[in-house]
Design a protein around this motif. Structure first.
Motif, short mmCIF file in Angstrom:
data_model
loop_
_atom_site.label_atom_id
_atom_site.label_comp_id
_atom_site.label_asym_id
_atom_site.label_seq_id
_atom_site.Cartn_x
_atom_site.Cartn_y
_atom_site.Cartn_z
N PRO A 134 -0.89 36.44 -1.52
CA PRO A 134 -0.91 37.67 -2.19
C PRO A 134 0.97 38.02 -2.52
CG PRO A 134 -0.98 37.81 0.32
CD PRO A 134 -1.07 36.37 -0.14
N GLY A 135 1.01 38.95 -3.15
CA GLY A 135 2.12 39.62 -3.62
C GLY A 135 2.73 40.31 -2.29
N ARG A 136 3.74 41.11 -2.50
CA ARG A 136 4.33 41.72 -1.16
C ARG A 136 3.37 42.97 -0.67
NH1 ARG A 136 10.32 44.42 -0.74
NH2 ARG A 136 10.19 45.36 1.40
N TYR A 137 2.69 43.70 -1.53
CA TYR A 137 2.13 44.72 -1.10
C TYR A 137 0.61 44.68 -1.32
CZ TYR A 137 6.53 47.05 -1.57
OH TYR A 137 7.88 47.31 -1.22
N ASP A 138 0.37 43.36 -1.39
CA ASP A 138 -1.17 43.10 -1.41
C ASP A 138 -1.65 42.60 -0.11
OD1 ASP A 138 -1.42 43.67 -4.13
OD2 ASP A 138 -0.81 41.73 -4.66
N SER A 139 -3.01 42.78 0.01
CA SER A 139 -3.65 42.37 1.34
C SER A 139 -4.73 41.03 0.81
CB SER A 139 -4.41 43.30 1.86
OG SER A 139 -5.27 43.84 1.28
N LEU A 140 -5.40 40.48 1.78
CA LEU A 140 -6.43 39.72 1.52
C LEU A 140 -7.56 40.58 0.75
CD1 LEU A 140 -7.94 36.90 1.69
CD2 LEU A 140 -8.72 37.70 3.85
N HIS A 141 -7.71 41.71 1.22
CA HIS A 141 -8.79 42.54 0.51
C HIS A 141 -8.52 42.67 -1.06
CE1 HIS A 141 -11.98 45.50 -0.30
NE2 HIS A 141 -10.98 46.25 -1.05
N ASP A 142 -7.38 42.96 -1.06
CA ASP A 142 -6.81 43.03 -2.62
C ASP A 142 -7.07 41.80 -3.54
OD1 ASP A 142 -5.84 45.68 -2.06
OD2 ASP A 142 -3.95 44.86 -1.46
N LEU A 143 -6.81 40.59 -2.78
CA LEU A 143 -7.05 39.29 -3.53
C LEU A 143 -8.42 39.44 -3.89
CD1 LEU A 143 -4.53 37.02 -1.69
CD2 LEU A 143 -4.22 37.97 -3.90
N GLU A 144 -9.34 39.75 -2.85
CA GLU A 144 -10.84 39.37 -2.82
C GLU A 144 -11.25 40.43 -4.14
OE1 GLU A 144 -11.95 38.31 1.58
OE2 GLU A 144 -11.63 40.74 0.83
N THR A 145 -10.60 41.61 -4.36
CA THR A 145 -11.34 42.49 -5.42
C THR A 145 -10.71 42.79 -6.51
OG1 THR A 145 -9.85 44.40 -4.36
CG2 THR A 145 -12.12 44.17 -3.46
N ASN A 146 -9.38 41.90 -6.89
CA ASN A 146 -8.75 41.93 -8.19
C ASN A 146 -8.99 40.99 -9.29
OD1 ASN A 146 -7.14 39.69 -7.49
ND2 ASN A 146 -5.35 40.75 -7.01
N GLY A 147 -9.96 40.01 -8.67
CA GLY A 147 -10.24 39.15 -9.68
C GLY A 147 -9.63 38.12 -10.00
N ILE A 148 -8.59 37.52 -9.15
CA ILE A 148 -7.88 36.19 -9.41
C ILE A 148 -8.56 35.06 -9.13
CG2 ILE A 148 -6.74 36.33 -6.75
CD1 ILE A 148 -4.85 35.35 -9.83
N ALA A 149 -9.55 35.16 -8.34
CA ALA A 149 -10.45 33.83 -8.08
C ALA A 149 -11.18 33.67 -9.15
CB ALA A 149 -11.16 34.15 -6.90
N GLN A 150 -11.87 34.52 -9.78
CA GLN A 150 -12.82 34.73 -10.87
C GLN A 150 -12.00 34.20 -12.37
OE1 GLN A 150 -12.60 37.39 -8.72
NE2 GLN A 150 -14.64 36.96 -7.84
N ALA A 151 -10.53 34.68 -12.18
CA ALA A 151 -9.90 34.20 -13.54
C ALA A 151 -9.43 32.77 -13.15
CB ALA A 151 -8.44 35.03 -13.41
N VAL A 152 -9.42 32.41 -12.09
CA VAL A 152 -8.64 30.77 -12.08
C VAL A 152 -10.08 30.17 -12.33
CG1 VAL A 152 -8.37 29.19 -10.28
CG2 VAL A 152 -7.08 31.06 -10.25
N GLN A 153 -11.31 30.46 -11.84
CA GLN A 153 -12.49 29.78 -11.89
C GLN A 153 -12.82 29.91 -13.40
OE1 GLN A 153 -14.78 31.13 -8.70
NE2 GLN A 153 -14.06 29.36 -7.44
N LYS A 154 -12.70 30.89 -14.04
CA LYS A 154 -12.90 31.02 -15.63
C LYS A 154 -12.36 29.84 -16.28
CE LYS A 154 -13.28 33.90 -19.47
NZ LYS A 154 -13.13 35.40 -19.97
N GLY A 155 -11.07 29.50 -15.93
CA GLY A 155 -10.33 28.50 -16.78
C GLY A 155 -10.69 27.14 -16.24
N TRP A 156 -10.99 27.17 -14.87
CA TRP A 156 -11.23 25.82 -14.04
C TRP A 156 -12.21 25.89 -13.21
CZ3 TRP A 156 -6.53 23.72 -10.84
CH2 TRP A 156 -6.84 22.25 -10.72
N PRO A 157 -13.59 25.87 -13.90
CA PRO A 157 -14.66 26.02 -13.16
C PRO A 157 -15.14 25.12 -12.03
CG PRO A 157 -15.12 25.62 -15.46
CD PRO A 157 -13.90 25.48 -15.25
N VAL A 158 -14.41 24.27 -11.82
CA VAL A 158 -14.65 23.16 -10.75
C VAL A 158 -13.67 23.23 -9.62
CG1 VAL A 158 -15.77 21.23 -12.33
CG2 VAL A 158 -13.31 21.32 -11.79
N ALA A 159 -12.98 24.51 -9.65
CA ALA A 159 -12.01 24.58 -8.85
C ALA A 159 -12.39 25.57 -7.55
CB ALA A 159 -10.70 25.18 -9.09
N ASP A 160 -12.31 25.01 -6.26
CA ASP A 160 -12.56 26.01 -5.21
C ASP A 160 -11.17 26.93 -5.00
OD1 ASP A 160 -14.83 25.00 -4.80
OD2 ASP A 160 -14.03 23.78 -2.91
#
Length: 158
Positions: free
Chosen positions: A57-83
């Motif tokens: 995460p960035g300086r002012y982000d938390s795990l919860h922020d990462l879970e809700t900001n869509g970063i995982a979905q963005a990664v997996q949209k471009g790379w659907p086989v990635a955990d």
């Protein structure tokens, strides 16, 4: 007049430095969770071998922020086989000087033991700086880095 101005500026700097010291002290007094909190989002598509993308995460982000900001979905949209593994590496983990060791012992090595051969480390701002710190300490240990506006001010301004 000049003497008053100098005293005013010096007093202001003292107050500012003291306040900053208190704030940093409060950050380092936050109890650190061991191991660092994380959340694995499995790949949406099956594959013989899944790459792992670790997101810091960035300086002012938390795990919860990462879970809700869509970063995982963005990664997996471009790379659907990635955990995607979201890691709650907040500023307190950096301030105590243990971020690189914790990343290695609590995140990277356990991922290798689980069979991940392709591991990417990514982060924005402070997370990008953490990825760079890791690469500096363990050159070539991960497959690659994805740095999103890495926070390099700490390196320049100490």
């Amino acid at each position: 007049m000049l003497k008053s101005l100098i005293q005013y500026k010096t007093g202001w700097r003292t107050v500012l430095a003291g306040t900053l010291g208190l704030l940093l002290g409060a950050c380092s007094a936050v109890p650190l969770k061991e191991p660092m909190p994380s959340h694995l989002i499995p790949a949406p598509q099956p594959a013989a071998s899944h790459p792992l993308v670790i997101v810091l995460p960035g300086r002012y982000d938390s795990l919860h922020d990462l879970e809700t900001n869509g970063i995982a979905q963005a990664v997996q949209k471009g790379w659907p086989v990635a955990d995607v593994l979201l890691v709650g590496a907040t500023p307190a983990y950096y301030l105590d000087g243990g971020i690189v060791r914790r990343l290695h012992e609590q995140v990277i090595e356990p991922a290798r033991r689980k069979g991940y051969r392709e591991i990417w480390l990514t982060g924005a701002s402070q997370g990008g700086m953490g990825a760079l710190f890791y690469e500096y300490a363990y050159p070539g240990d991960v497959t690659g880095l994805v740095l999103l506006s890495p926070g390099l001010a700490a390196l320049v301004y100490g």
